[in-house]
Design an enzyme around this catalytic site. Structure first.
Site, PDB file in Angstrom:
ATOM      1  N   SER A 245       0.802  -1.222   0.000  1.00 18.68           N
ATOM      2  CA  SER A 245       0.000   0.000   0.000  1.00 18.68           C
ATOM      3  C   SER A 245       0.835   1.273   0.000  1.00 18.68           C
ATOM      4  O   SER A 245       0.383   2.305  -0.490  1.00 18.68           O
ATOM      5  CB  SER A 245      -0.957   0.007   1.200  1.00 18.68           C
ATOM      6  OG  SER A 245      -0.243  -0.202   2.389  1.00 18.68           O
ATOM      7  N   HIS A 303       1.676   5.225   4.599  1.00 20.70           N
ATOM      8  CA  HIS A 303       0.717   5.739   3.617  1.00 20.70           C
ATOM      9  C   HIS A 303       1.021   7.197   3.278  1.00 20.70           C
ATOM     10  O   HIS A 303       1.011   7.598   2.109  1.00 20.70           O
ATOM     11  CB  HIS A 303      -0.700   5.636   4.172  1.00 20.70           C
ATOM     12  CG  HIS A 303      -1.162   4.225   4.362  1.00 20.70           C
ATOM     13  ND1 HIS A 303      -2.325   3.911   5.024  1.00 20.70           N
ATOM     14  CD2 HIS A 303      -0.615   3.050   3.979  1.00 20.70           C
ATOM     15  CE1 HIS A 303      -2.473   2.598   5.043  1.00 20.70           C
ATOM     16  NE2 HIS A 303      -1.450   2.061   4.419  1.00 20.70           N
TER      17      HIS A 303
END
Length: 342
Positions: A245, A303
């Site tokens: 991610s 992230h």
């Protein structure tokens, strides 16, 4: 889409290794247990109990962050240079095929009765129908699936813990910054990440080209890991991170910055649409809040690192880095020609 931390993943891995690995690996596993355990099996990411770190195995120190920063810069440079060389070789191969009249050669083979098996014809047709982004997505997906299956083999657990689980407290903290971007212990984690990557790969490759896209993706994995390390230095936690991610957030940050007015929707709620610019702002706000409040289910710092790198690449990176790749091309061309001379 989200990068899971070690509070969920490592305990299951350690349960597998504790009873089924060879005797020679027990010391390695015990060291990892000492390194990552606090109250219970694993100190929670941002939890109340202080993690127990084995001094012989290393600590969460700023010197490691400096080394990780150097590794990120050098590694990203090497990745981007490799992608430039890939682009150069692709152009040469295309020109060579054109000069050799490969299409005419294939037609002659057909005239002489050459016939492919039916399954190869179907595979060839399917591959030809894929976009350039999808043709790049499938190899990346395959690598992630192979690593996911390797986690399920008890004999591989020491290697997986060493190289495919990223934490600044580990002595082997550099290479996992990249390899952990291909590592998923949960099938749900893998499936969600691959779905999001598949959704954005076609558009991103159309904007960047497959070589620049791969450079952004792999460099994003390194930068997101560096962001995760930086956060863990401040909160002093050796929590383990893994997942694609961070790299995907780099792609998402680039696409949403490059095309902020594009309309997006959630798969299960297609009636609600929003702009790409709104989406990336909301995701980054959510991850900022999660990092500040020390939510322990996702690696919010990773992230944020990936998303910020994608935004940077859209605003400055392409002009400052990729568009100035000519010296690398010239150097490689001269090197290539020199090695071919008798």
């Amino acid at each position: 889409m989200l990068r899971t931390v070690g509070g969920i993943i490592l305990p299951a891995a350690l349960r597998l290794t504790g009873s089924q690995i060879p005797r020679s690996c027990i010391r390695h596993v015990q060291a990892h247990r000492q390194l990552f355990t606090g109250r219970g099996w694993l100190a929670r990411f941002g939890g109340k109990s202080k993690p127990v770190v084995n001094p012989e195995q290393g600590d969460v120190t700023w010197s490691k962050f400096v080394h990780a920063s150097i590794f990120t810069v050098v590694g990203s440079g090497a990745i981007l240079a490799g992608c430039v060389i890939w682009e150069y070789e692709g152009v040469r191969a295309m020109m060579r095929r054109s000069m050799d009249r490969g299409l005419l050669w294939g037609r002659r083979q057909a005239e002489h009765g050459f016939k492919r098996p039916e399954w190869r014809n179907q595979l060839h047709s399917w591959w030809a129908s894929q976009t350039d982004g999808q043709k790049l997505f499938w190899p990346l997906c395959l690598l992630n699936v192979v690593v996911f299956l390797a986690w399920k083999v008890p004999a591989f657990s020491p290697t997986m813990l060493r190289y495919f689980a990223s934490t600044p407290a580990s002595p082997w903290f550099r290479l996992p910054m990249l390899l952990s971007g291909f590592s998923h212990y949960s099938f749900t984690h893998l499936a969600v990440n691959m779905f999001v990557l598949h959704s954005f790969s076609t558009g991103a490759v159309a904007m960047l080209g497959k070589e620049q896209f791969l450079g952004l993706y792999l460099s994003g994995a390194l930068v997101s890991s560096l962001g995760s390390y930086l956060y863990k230095m401040f909160v002093f936690t050796p929590a383990v991170s893994m997942g694609a991610s961070g790299a995907i957030m780099a792609v998402l940050g680039f696409v949403c910055t490059e095309s902020p007015d594009s309309r997006l929707a959630i798969i299960f709620l297609p009636m609600f649409t929003f702009t790409a610019g709104t989406a990336i702002k909301a995701v980054m706000a959510f991850d900022t809040l999660g990092a500040v409040l020390r939510w322990n289910f996702f690696d919010h710092a990773a992230h944020l690192g990936g998303a910020l790198f994608g935004v940077y690449w859209s605003l400055y990176g392409r002009q400052q880095v990729w568009e100035r790749r000519e010296p690398v091309i010239r150097w490689y061309h001269n090197l290539r020609e020199a090695t071919r001379r008798p």
